[in-house]
Motif scaffolding. Sequence first.
Motif, PDB file in Angstrom:
ATOM      1  N   ASP A  57       0.890  -1.161   0.000  1.00 40.53           N
ATOM      2  CA  ASP A  57       0.000   0.000   0.000  1.00 40.53           C
ATOM      3  C   ASP A  57       0.928   1.212   0.000  1.00 40.53           C
ATOM      4  N   GLN A  58       0.963   1.935  -1.107  1.00 37.69           N
ATOM      5  CA  GLN A  58       1.840   3.096  -1.247  1.00 37.69           C
ATOM      6  C   GLN A  58       0.995   4.355  -1.134  1.00 37.69           C
ATOM      7  N   HIS A  59       1.339   5.233  -0.210  1.00 32.64           N
ATOM      8  CA  HIS A  59       0.589   6.471  -0.015  1.00 32.64           C
ATOM      9  C   HIS A  59       1.570   7.630   0.137  1.00 32.64           C
ATOM     10  N   PRO A  60       1.257   8.811  -0.450  1.00 30.69           N
ATOM     11  CA  PRO A  60       2.190   9.947  -0.408  1.00 30.69           C
ATOM     12  C   PRO A  60       2.620  10.353   1.005  1.00 30.69           C
ATOM     13  N   THR A  61       1.721  10.299   1.989  1.00 32.02           N
ATOM     14  CA  THR A  61       2.090  10.767   3.326  1.00 32.02           C
ATOM     15  C   THR A  61       2.630   9.675   4.237  1.00 32.02           C
ATOM     16  N   SER A  62       2.139   8.454   4.096  1.00 31.03           N
ATOM     17  CA  SER A  62       2.576   7.383   5.009  1.00 31.03           C
ATOM     18  C   SER A  62       3.633   6.474   4.401  1.00 31.03           C
ATOM     19  N   GLY A  63       3.940   6.656   3.120  1.00 32.45           N
ATOM     20  CA  GLY A  63       4.944   5.828   2.466  1.00 32.45           C
ATOM     21  C   GLY A  63       4.414   4.449   2.109  1.00 32.45           C
ATOM     22  N   GLU A  64       5.340   3.529   1.863  1.00 32.30           N
ATOM     23  CA  GLU A  64       4.947   2.179   1.460  1.00 32.30           C
ATOM     24  C   GLU A  64       4.789   1.281   2.674  1.00 32.30           C
ATOM     25  N   GLN A  65       3.662   0.620   2.739  1.00 30.44           N
ATOM     26  CA  GLN A  65       3.381  -0.325   3.808  1.00 30.44           C
ATOM     27  C   GLN A  65       3.196  -1.701   3.198  1.00 30.44           C
ATOM     28  N   PRO A  66       3.873  -2.731   3.746  1.00 35.38           N
ATOM     29  CA  PRO A  66       3.630  -4.081   3.241  1.00 35.38           C
ATOM     30  C   PRO A  66       2.253  -4.565   3.677  1.00 35.38           C
ATOM     31  N   LEU A  67       1.616  -5.337   2.837  1.00 33.51           N
ATOM     32  CA  LEU A  67       0.322  -5.930   3.166  1.00 33.51           C
ATOM     33  C   LEU A  67       0.460  -7.445   3.157  1.00 33.51           C
TER      34      LEU A  67
END
Length: 106
Positions: A57-67
């Motif tokens: 899950d890649q988001h501009p403010t939280s960065g990349e999170q593995p799922l």
Amino acid sequence: MQLNDPVGRVLRGRAAVRDLYERVFAGSPDVQVTFGDAATHWLGDSVVPTGRETGTDQHPTSGEQPLRIRTTRIFANDGTWRQVHHHGSIDAPRLLAAHQDAVRAR
């Protein structure tokens, strides 16, 4: 229709679930998942695929999170196949906390 997600939401009704899916797939997060480790269970006019969704899950403010989500879906056939239930769980506490924080920050 019911959806239980790792963030703790329980959504009921097609409109609520469709709204969530539309926001996930049309919004700013870039979610990429692959469904694997799958098993399919047939129950009359219904099918229950179970398995794991892995990806990011890649988001501009939280960065990349593995799922890494264990998932179960139920599809029923009343002339048309329809998803009637979806449950997803994240087992790893660190990944669950990071995913919850990222989703809540949006």
